[in-house]
Design a protein around this motif. Structure first.
Motif, PDB file in Angstrom:
ATOM      1  N   LYS A 259      49.826 -20.544 -34.489  1.00  0.00           N
ATOM      2  CA  LYS A 259      49.871 -19.116 -34.779  1.00  0.00           C
ATOM      3  C   LYS A 259      48.451 -18.578 -34.822  1.00  0.00           C
ATOM      4  N   ARG A 260      48.242 -17.478 -34.148  1.00  0.00           N
ATOM      5  CA  ARG A 260      46.951 -16.805 -34.151  1.00  0.00           C
ATOM      6  C   ARG A 260      47.174 -15.306 -34.113  1.00  0.00           C
ATOM      7  N   ASP A 261      46.200 -14.567 -34.613  1.00  0.00           N
ATOM      8  CA  ASP A 261      46.272 -13.108 -34.521  1.00  0.00           C
ATOM      9  C   ASP A 261      45.706 -12.617 -33.194  1.00  0.00           C
ATOM     10  N   VAL A 262      44.607 -13.261 -32.753  1.00  0.00           N
ATOM     11  CA  VAL A 262      43.982 -12.901 -31.468  1.00  0.00           C
ATOM     12  C   VAL A 262      43.554 -14.189 -30.774  1.00  0.00           C
ATOM     13  N   PRO A 263      43.462 -14.189 -29.445  1.00  0.00           N
ATOM     14  CA  PRO A 263      43.010 -15.396 -28.732  1.00  0.00           C
ATOM     15  C   PRO A 263      41.543 -15.699 -29.013  1.00  0.00           C
ATOM     16  N   ASP A 264      41.191 -16.985 -28.937  1.00  0.00           N
ATOM     17  CA  ASP A 264      39.796 -17.412 -29.042  1.00  0.00           C
ATOM     18  C   ASP A 264      39.089 -17.122 -27.716  1.00  0.00           C
TER      19      ASP A 264
END
Length: 436
Positions: free
Chosen positions: A50-55
Motif C-alpha cells: 500500500k502506498r499513497d504515491v509512487p516512489d
C-alpha cells in the motif's frame, strides 16, 4: 545489462500490485491476474503493498525491491510484472536492482495484442503501438555495449548504435503510418459504399471479455475466435445481419477496451475504432455478472469519448444473465418508450429476438421509407438519391413530375436535401411527420 526476450511464453514471473487510494493509479488485482494468464506467464509469487504515491526511483519502496529480489532468486524467475505503468527510468532502475527483465502493465497489454493479431491491419497496429512504447526505452537495449562516458579514449560505438536504432525506429514508424493510412482509406471507401447502399452499420463495443465475440458469432454464424480470456480477439470483423423491417445491417466486432488503456494504443488502433465512431448504432456489451460492472462501463464510455463516439446512439447489452440468479431476458425502455438496454445470454442464445427487435426499433426511427414527389427542377436531388442507392422505384407523371419510392437513413436524406438546396417542407405530410 541486456535481457534477451525468450522466444516462447510460459516464463515464470513475480507479480507486483500496489494498492493506491482511489485515483488514476488504482488498478484491479483480479484483472491483473487475468492479463498475466492471458499473456502465457506462470505466476510464481504475488507481492502487494500500500502506498499513497509512487516512489520516483523504483515506483515501490526499497524494502519491497529487496523482497522481490529474494523471490526472483528463490523461484529462479525470468520476469517481474507490475500492474502499473512505469517510466523508462523506473524500469531501468528496477532491472538493475532485480537482475531480471521488468514489464509494466502497458508492455503486458502490448504483448497480449501481439499474440492475438492475425490480420495484416492488426499486426501493423500492434507493431506501431510497440514501437511508440519502446521509443523511450531504447537505451536499455544497448547497455551491453557499455555507453561511453565521454573524454579522450573513452568514445565508442554505444552512442552511435543508439542513434542508428532511433533513426531506424523513426523510419519504421513512418512506414507503418503510411500503410495504415492506406488501410483507413480502404475502410473509408467501404463505409462510403455502405452509405450509398443505405446499409446501416451496428458496431459492437465493450470491456474485454464481456462476450462481444460470442454474441457476434451467435448472431451472424461467424467463426471469430472467442474464449474466456482478456483480448481473446483483436482484429475487427464485419458481417451482415438481417433485421425485421430494416433489412440487412452490417455488424462490426471491435477490439475490447480495458481500464487505463494507454493513450498511444488508442491512437494506434484509430483505424479499427473508427468503425465505432462512424456507426449508426453502438451495441455496448456489458458483463452483467462482473463485480466491477459499473467501473467497466465507465471505462468503455471514457474510450468512446476519446474517439468521439459518444454521440452515436447506444444500446446497452447486459450479457451473461445465465450467471445471475433468477435473471430473465428483457428490454429496458426510457420514459419515451425507446429501448435503452437488453438483458440476454449470448451463450444460451436467450433474448436474441428482443435484441433484433430493439435494433429494428432504433434504426427504424432513423429510416425514411416513403414516396416523395419531385418536379423536373429537382433533378439534382434525384441524381443524389440515385448515387446513394436510395431509390427503390420511380414513376413519371404526364407533366414530368417524378414519384420516387425511397429508402435511406433520415440523416442521409437530410444531407441530400441540403446538397440540393431544397427545403424539407416541400415534401408530403407523412414525410414531414417521419422527419419530426
Amino acid at each position: 545489462m541486456f535481457f534477451e526476450r525468450p522466444q516462447n511464453g510460459g516464463e515464470t514471473a513475480v507479480l507486483v500490485h500496489i494498492d493506491f487510494p482511489e485515483g488514476v493509479n488504482r488498478e484491479d488485482l483480479a484483472e491483473f491476474r487475468e492479463l498475466v494468464i492471458s499473456a502465457g506467464a506462470d505466476p510464481a509469487e504475488l507481492v502487494t503493498s500500500k502506498r499513497d504515491v509512487p516512489d520516483a526511483k523504483f515506483f515501490i519502496g526499497s524494502g519491497k525491491v529487496e523482497e522481490i529480489h529474494d523471490l526472483v532468486h528463490l523461484h529462479d524467475c525470468e520476469l517481474v510484472i507490475f500492474n502499473h505503468s512505469l517510466s523508462p527510468s523506473q524500469e531501468r532502475n528496477l532491472e538493475r536492482a532485480l537482475q531480471c527483465r521488468v514489464l509494466d502493465r502497458t508492455g503486458l497489454i502490448l504483448d497480449i495484442f501481439a499474440q492475438r493479431a492475425r490480420t495484416h491491419e492488426g499486426k501493423l497496429q500492434v507493431e506501431l503501438a510497440q514501437l511508440q512504447y519502446q521509443a523511450t526505452r531504447l537505451i536499455r537495449g544497448w547497455t551491453h555495449l557499455e555507453r561511453q562516458k565521454g573524454g579522450i579514449g573513452m568514445r565508442g560505438p554505444g552512442e552511435t548504435q543508439l542513434e542508428t536504432d532511433r533513426r531506424l525506429l523513426r523510419e519504421r514508424v513512418k512506414n507503418i503510418n503510411a500503410r495504415l493510412a492506406k488501410v483507413r482509406a480502404q475502410r473509408q471507401q467501404g463505409r462510403r459504399a455502405r452509405q450509398r447502399s443505405s446499409v446501416p452499420t451496428v458496431a459492437i463495443v465493450g470491456y474485454t471479455n464481456a462476450g462481444k465475440s460470442t454474441l457476434f458469432n451467435a448472431l451472424t454464424c461467424a467463426e471469430v475466435y472467442a474464449a474466456d480470456q482478456l483480448f481473446a480477439t483483436l482484429d475487427p470483423t464485419l458481417r451482415r445481419l438481417p433485421v425485421d423491417d430494416i433489412g440487412e445491417v452490417v455488424l462490426a466486432d471491435t477490439v475490447g477496451f480495458i481500464r487505463h488503456l494507454p493513450h498511444k494504443l488508442v491512437e494506434a488502433f484509430q483505424a479499427t475504432l473508427q468503425e465505432a465512431a462512424e456507426a449508426d448504432l453502438l451495441l455496448h456489451v456489458i458483463d452483467s455478472a462482473a463485480a466491477e460492472r459499473d467501473g467497466n462501463i465507465a471505462e468503455v464510455e471514457s474510450v468512446l469519448t476519446e474517439i468521439d463516439a459518444m454521440e452515436v446512439p447506444q444500446l446497452r447489452i447486459y450479457n451473461k444473465i445465465d450467471l445471475l440468479d433468477r435473471a430473465e431476458a428483457r428490454i429496458d425502455r426510457d420514459e419515451h418508450g425507446q429501448p435503452v438496454a437488453i438483458w440476454l445470454s449470448a451463450v444460451d442464445r436467450n433474448g436474441f429476438e428482443l435484441l433484433t427487435q430493439a435494433i429494428g426499433e432504433l434504426l427504424g426511427e432513423e429510416l425514411l421509407d416513403d414516396d416523395i414527389l419531385l418536379t423536373p427542377a429537382d433533378a439534382k436531388l434525384r441524381a443524389i438519391l440515385y448515387d446513394l442507392g436510395a431509390i427503390q422505384r420511380e414513376h413519371y407523371e404526364d407533366n414530368g413530375d417524378m414519384l420516387l419510392s425511397v429508402r435511406l437513413q433520415l440523416q442521409d436524406f437530410k444531407r441530400a436535401l441540403a446538397r440540393a438546396d431544397i427545403a424539407e417542407s416541400r415534401f408530403l405530410p407523412e414525410v414531414r411527420e417521419a422527419w419530426q
